[in-house]
Design an enzyme around this catalytic site. Structure first.
Site, PDB file in Angstrom:
ATOM      1  CB  SER A   1      -0.853  -0.006   1.270  1.00 48.94           C
ATOM      2  OG  SER A   1      -1.534   1.221   1.428  1.00 48.94           O
TER       3      SER A   1
ATOM      4  CE1 TYR B   1      -3.867  -2.221   5.381  1.00 44.23           C
ATOM      5  CE2 TYR B   1      -3.472   0.117   4.969  1.00 44.23           C
ATOM      6  CZ  TYR B   1      -3.768  -1.152   4.496  1.00 44.23           C
ATOM      7  OH  TYR B   1      -3.961  -1.352   3.143  1.00 44.23           O
TER       8      TYR B   1
HETATM    9  N1  LIG Z   1      -8.679  -0.786  -1.129  1.00 43.39           N
HETATM   10  C1  LIG Z   1      -7.665   0.034  -1.056  1.00 43.39           C
HETATM   11  O1  LIG Z   1      -7.832   1.276  -1.153  1.00 43.39           O
HETATM   12  C2  LIG Z   1      -6.273  -0.489  -0.893  1.00 43.39           C
HETATM   13  C3  LIG Z   1      -5.201   0.392  -1.059  1.00 43.39           C
HETATM   14  C4  LIG Z   1      -3.900  -0.071  -0.911  1.00 43.39           C
HETATM   15  C5  LIG Z   1      -3.679  -1.395  -0.584  1.00 43.39           C
HETATM   16  N2  LIG Z   1      -4.738  -2.235  -0.408  1.00 43.39           N
HETATM   17  C6  LIG Z   1      -4.449  -3.634  -0.055  1.00 43.39           C
HETATM   18  O2  LIG Z   1      -4.964  -4.462  -1.052  1.00 43.39           O
HETATM   19  C7  LIG Z   1      -5.286  -5.731  -0.494  1.00 43.39           C
HETATM   20  C8  LIG Z   1      -6.699  -6.102  -0.908  1.00 43.39           C
HETATM   21  O3  LIG Z   1      -7.582  -5.092  -0.444  1.00 43.39           O
HETATM   22  P1  LIG Z   1      -9.062  -4.915  -1.025  1.00 43.39           P
HETATM   23  O4  LIG Z   1      -9.322  -3.469  -1.025  1.00 43.39           O
HETATM   24  O5  LIG Z   1      -9.253  -5.721  -2.246  1.00 43.39           O
HETATM   25  O6  LIG Z   1      -9.873  -5.551   0.219  1.00 43.39           O
HETATM   26  P2  LIG Z   1     -11.272  -6.350   0.247  1.00 43.39           P
HETATM   27  O7  LIG Z   1     -12.118  -5.897  -0.843  1.00 43.39           O
HETATM   28  O8  LIG Z   1     -11.773  -6.257   1.636  1.00 43.39           O
HETATM   29  O9  LIG Z   1     -10.797  -7.869  -0.030  1.00 43.39           O
HETATM   30  C9  LIG Z   1      -9.901  -8.466   0.880  1.00 43.39           C
HETATM   31  C10 LIG Z   1      -9.750  -9.945   0.591  1.00 43.39           C
HETATM   32  O10 LIG Z   1      -8.850 -10.485   1.587  1.00 43.39           O
HETATM   33  C11 LIG Z   1      -9.504 -11.582   2.244  1.00 43.39           C
HETATM   34  N3  LIG Z   1      -9.077 -11.677   3.630  1.00 43.39           N
HETATM   35  C12 LIG Z   1      -9.173 -10.726   4.604  1.00 43.39           C
HETATM   36  N4  LIG Z   1      -8.754 -11.221   5.778  1.00 43.39           N
HETATM   37  C13 LIG Z   1      -8.388 -12.513   5.543  1.00 43.39           C
HETATM   38  C14 LIG Z   1      -7.897 -13.556   6.353  1.00 43.39           C
HETATM   39  N5  LIG Z   1      -7.686 -13.394   7.682  1.00 43.39           N
HETATM   40  N6  LIG Z   1      -7.609 -14.753   5.778  1.00 43.39           N
HETATM   41  C15 LIG Z   1      -7.822 -14.950   4.451  1.00 43.39           C
HETATM   42  N7  LIG Z   1      -8.295 -14.004   3.629  1.00 43.39           N
HETATM   43  C16 LIG Z   1      -8.583 -12.796   4.175  1.00 43.39           C
HETATM   44  C17 LIG Z   1     -11.001 -11.249   2.135  1.00 43.39           C
HETATM   45  O11 LIG Z   1     -11.819 -12.402   2.203  1.00 43.39           O
HETATM   46  P3  LIG Z   1     -12.483 -12.950   3.569  1.00 43.39           P
HETATM   47  O12 LIG Z   1     -12.906 -11.776   4.388  1.00 43.39           O
HETATM   48  O13 LIG Z   1     -13.601 -13.792   3.066  1.00 43.39           O
HETATM   49  O14 LIG Z   1     -11.416 -13.766   4.215  1.00 43.39           O
HETATM   50  C18 LIG Z   1     -11.064 -10.686   0.709  1.00 43.39           C
HETATM   51  O15 LIG Z   1     -11.139 -11.728  -0.234  1.00 43.39           O
HETATM   52  C19 LIG Z   1      -5.088  -5.593   1.014  1.00 43.39           C
HETATM   53  O16 LIG Z   1      -3.830  -6.127   1.368  1.00 43.39           O
HETATM   54  C20 LIG Z   1      -5.093  -4.099   1.234  1.00 43.39           C
HETATM   55  O17 LIG Z   1      -4.337  -3.730   2.354  1.00 43.39           O
HETATM   56  C21 LIG Z   1      -6.022  -1.823  -0.562  1.00 43.39           C
END
Ligand SMILES: NC(=O)c1ccc[n+]([C@@H]2O[C@H](COP(=O)([O-])OP(=O)(O)OC[C@H]3O[C@@H](n4cnc5c(N)ncnc54)[C@H](OP(=O)(O)O)[C@@H]3O)[C@@H](O)[C@H]2O)c1
Length: 249
Positions: free
Chosen positions: A135, A148
């Protein structure tokens, strides 16, 4: 030359960025194991593709076992995309040990354990691609998200260190560092602020992206494109900023 069909494991593949990356790898003809805790979302992501497999598990308690099972299902492992993660916000002084430990476990310890489990076989076969979805919070500090931010800074250190320790062995270890992306995680954060402050959704999103170079949420596709470039390329130890520049910092 990179094989036309790679054996891939994508964590957090049930929705958001992970779903987009898994979808692009499946569409490119690779063999893909999708993992997360919510089976229904994984099955939607896999959409019945013959080259997709699902493992329902929590990466904070089963990291090594997920890598072992995926390797068994695929007959080996070429690509590991460490994307599962979540940012829970809290004022620093109110950050409990429980919140701190859970953020470190999910965003730092699970990637460490999965990398450690996957690396020996990748080195033995002289090919591997490990990409962490970190991130912009891995590079800069921001208020109300200390745990985080610390975990994401840590995971970039992990990427750089593992890459430095394993040069010229056919395995590359890189990260992407997106700003705010239009995913369910961002939608949840926006909804929380709306509920707490009564501000409109539009104004909350505008405030989130006010310091982003392009003043908008990134798309999942933009992040997936960057991840696929790293899988298809030879860079090692890089932390690719999104949007904009690529840096080796
Ligand atoms: N969205 C943003 O603005 C953003 C920006 C920078 C970086 N990121 C990073 O990008 C990545 C994905 O984010 P996203 O925005 O796509 O989030 P999201 O829409 O909430 O999806 C997160 C995924 O991770 C899984 N997950 C969460 N906790 C877990 C656990 N304990 N064990 C196994 N799977 C788990 C969730 O499934 P379950 O809950 O079903 O397990 C889901 O499939 C993350 O690492 C986040 O920090 C996001």
């Amino acid at each position: 030359m990179i094989a036309t069909s790679l054996r891939c494991l994508v964590t957090g593949a049930g929705r958001g960025i992970g779903r987009g990356i898994a979808h692009d790898l499946i569409s490119a003809g690779h063999q893909v194991v999708l993992t997360a805790r919510t089976e229904s979302e994984l099955l939607e992501s896999a959409a019945g593709a013959e080259n997709a497999y699902v493992i329902t598990a929590d990466v904070t308690t089963n990291a090594t076992e997920i890598v072992r099972k995926a390797t068994e299902l695929l007959g080996g492992l070429d690509v590991l995309v460490l994307n599962a993660g979540e940012g829970i916000s809290s004022k620093f002084e109110k950050t409990s040990d429980e919140l701190w430990n859970s953020q470190i476990a999910l965003n730092l310890t699970a990637p460490f354990q999965m990398m450690r489990a996957a690396l020996p076989a990748m080195k033995a076969q002289e090919f591997g691609r490990i990409v962490v979805v970190a991130s912009s919070a891995g590079k800069i500090g921001a208020p109300y998200i200390a745990a985080y931010t610390a975990a994401k800074h840590g995971v970039l250190g992990l990427v750089r260190s593992v890459a430095a320790e394993n040069p010229d062995c056919g395995v590359t270890v890189n990260a992407v560092c997106p700003g705010y992306v239009d995913t369910p995680m961002t939608q949840r954060s926006v909804a929380n602020v709306v509920a707490r402050t009564g501000a409109s959704e539009e104004s909350v999103i505008a405030a989130l992206v006010a310091h982003e170079p392009n003043r908008r949420l990134l798309t999942v596709q933009e992040v997936s494109n960057a991840v696929l470039r790293l899988i298809n390329g030879n860079s090692n130890g890089t932390a690719v900023d999104l949007p904009e520049r690529e840096s080796n910092a």
